[in-house]
Motif scaffolding. Structure first.
Motif, short mmCIF file in Angstrom:
data_model
loop_
_atom_site.label_atom_id
_atom_site.label_comp_id
_atom_site.label_asym_id
_atom_site.label_seq_id
_atom_site.Cartn_x
_atom_site.Cartn_y
_atom_site.Cartn_z
N ASP A 7 -4.74 -9.68 0.00
CA ASP A 7 -5.20 -10.00 1.45
C ASP A 7 -6.72 -10.60 1.49
OD1 ASP A 7 -6.43 -9.45 4.02
OD2 ASP A 7 -4.46 -8.64 4.68
N PRO A 8 -6.96 -11.59 2.32
CA PRO A 8 -8.03 -12.33 2.06
C PRO A 8 -9.29 -11.57 2.71
CG PRO A 8 -6.74 -13.87 3.17
CD PRO A 8 -6.04 -12.49 2.96
N GLY A 9 -8.96 -10.43 3.57
CA GLY A 9 -10.04 -9.37 3.73
C GLY A 9 -10.39 -8.40 2.70
N ASN A 10 -9.74 -8.20 1.75
CA ASN A 10 -9.77 -7.28 0.91
C ASN A 10 -10.83 -7.53 -0.15
OD1 ASN A 10 -9.49 -5.12 -0.97
ND2 ASN A 10 -7.33 -5.06 -1.07
N SER A 11 -12.05 -7.50 0.34
CA SER A 11 -13.20 -8.13 -0.49
C SER A 11 -13.37 -7.20 -1.94
CB SER A 11 -14.57 -8.04 0.38
OG SER A 11 -14.76 -6.70 0.63
N ARG A 12 -13.15 -6.06 -1.67
CA ARG A 12 -12.96 -5.35 -2.93
C ARG A 12 -12.15 -5.71 -4.16
NH1 ARG A 12 -15.35 0.69 -2.73
NH2 ARG A 12 -15.43 0.19 -4.99
N SER A 13 -10.85 -6.18 -3.90
CA SER A 13 -9.78 -6.65 -4.47
C SER A 13 -10.03 -8.16 -4.94
CB SER A 13 -8.22 -6.16 -4.01
OG SER A 13 -8.09 -5.34 -4.14
N VAL A 14 -10.64 -8.86 -4.04
CA VAL A 14 -10.90 -10.09 -4.52
C VAL A 14 -12.10 -10.30 -5.53
CG1 VAL A 14 -12.16 -12.42 -3.39
CG2 VAL A 14 -10.23 -11.06 -2.21
N VAL A 19 -0.19 -9.16 -11.51
CA VAL A 19 -0.97 -8.11 -11.75
C VAL A 19 -1.68 -7.41 -10.60
CG1 VAL A 19 -2.78 -7.32 -13.32
CG2 VAL A 19 -1.36 -9.12 -13.95
N GLY A 20 -1.14 -6.05 -10.33
CA GLY A 20 -1.59 -5.42 -9.16
C GLY A 20 -2.43 -4.05 -9.15
N TRP A 21 -3.08 -3.70 -8.20
CA TRP A 21 -3.87 -2.53 -8.52
C TRP A 21 -3.92 -1.79 -7.12
CZ3 TRP A 21 -5.92 -7.17 -10.16
CH2 TRP A 21 -6.62 -7.85 -9.53
N HIS A 22 -3.98 -0.40 -7.11
CA HIS A 22 -4.47 0.42 -6.05
C HIS A 22 -5.13 1.57 -6.49
CE1 HIS A 22 0.24 0.37 -5.05
NE2 HIS A 22 -0.26 -1.03 -4.72
N ILE A 23 -6.37 1.84 -6.35
CA ILE A 23 -6.98 3.21 -6.67
C ILE A 23 -6.94 4.22 -5.68
CG2 ILE A 23 -9.35 4.32 -7.47
CD1 ILE A 23 -8.03 2.56 -9.66
#
Length: 169
Positions: A130-137, A90-94
């Motif tokens: 990606d561990p650096g993608n805090s908003r997606s986490v 399940v993925g997302w990009h706004i």
């Protein structure tokens, strides 16, 4: 046949050529760093064609997210499973920065995940982040997904797998 999903505020529809400008703008920006960008207009066009083709090859895919009653693309949210992915995702990009922080990704991802589990019968799903993608986490965790250190991740991708629950309590 392509499934169109409707939520309280959104419509999730098949991506198409009308979405190319918004996706290219997003993929040319630094905001796309966690999804392979920034990239050229040609690479963005191929990425959109790939998403459209995923529907043909798999019978499911990423939906273009729009506000109900509008056809203006806000981003892509949905289901993804290329042949070299260890698990269904399940993925997302706004794409539209003005659409961030309004709960649209949460609402769309909830609908997409429900479709995966309830309609397609998926036994499990992950989100590769990606561990650096805090908003997606943060979004994955808001969706009830939890880091699964035992899950396999796509080769040559510096990501972690967040396992989605079948039912959110």
């Amino acid at each position: 046949m392509t499934t169109v999903l409707h939520t309280a505020y959104l419509t999730l529809r098949l991506p198409g050529p009308q979405d190319a400008r918004m996706q290219a703008s997003f993929l040319a920006s630094d905001r796309s760093a966690y999804v392979g960008g920034p990239m050229t207009a040609g690479a963005a066009w191929r990425a959109l064609a790939y998403m459209i083709g995923h529907w043909t090859m798999r019978g499911f895919g990423m939906w273009t997210v729009t506000l109900r009653g509008s056809d203006q693309a806000l981003g892509l949210v949905g289901l993804y499973y290329p042949p070299d992915w260890p698990e269904r995702e399940v993925g997302w990009h706004i794409w539209d920065p003005a659409a961030e922080g309004k709960g649209y990704a949460f609402e769309a991802a909830t609908a997409a995940r429900s479709h995966a589990f309830d309609t397609l019968g998926w036994p499990t799903a992950v989100s590769y982040i990606d561990p650096g993608n805090s908003r997606s986490v943060a979004l994955a965790e808001r969706l009830g997904a939890r880091l699964d250190p035992q899950a396999r991740v796509p080769e040559n991708h510096a990501v972690q797998a967040y396992r989605h629950p079948r039912k959110v309590t």
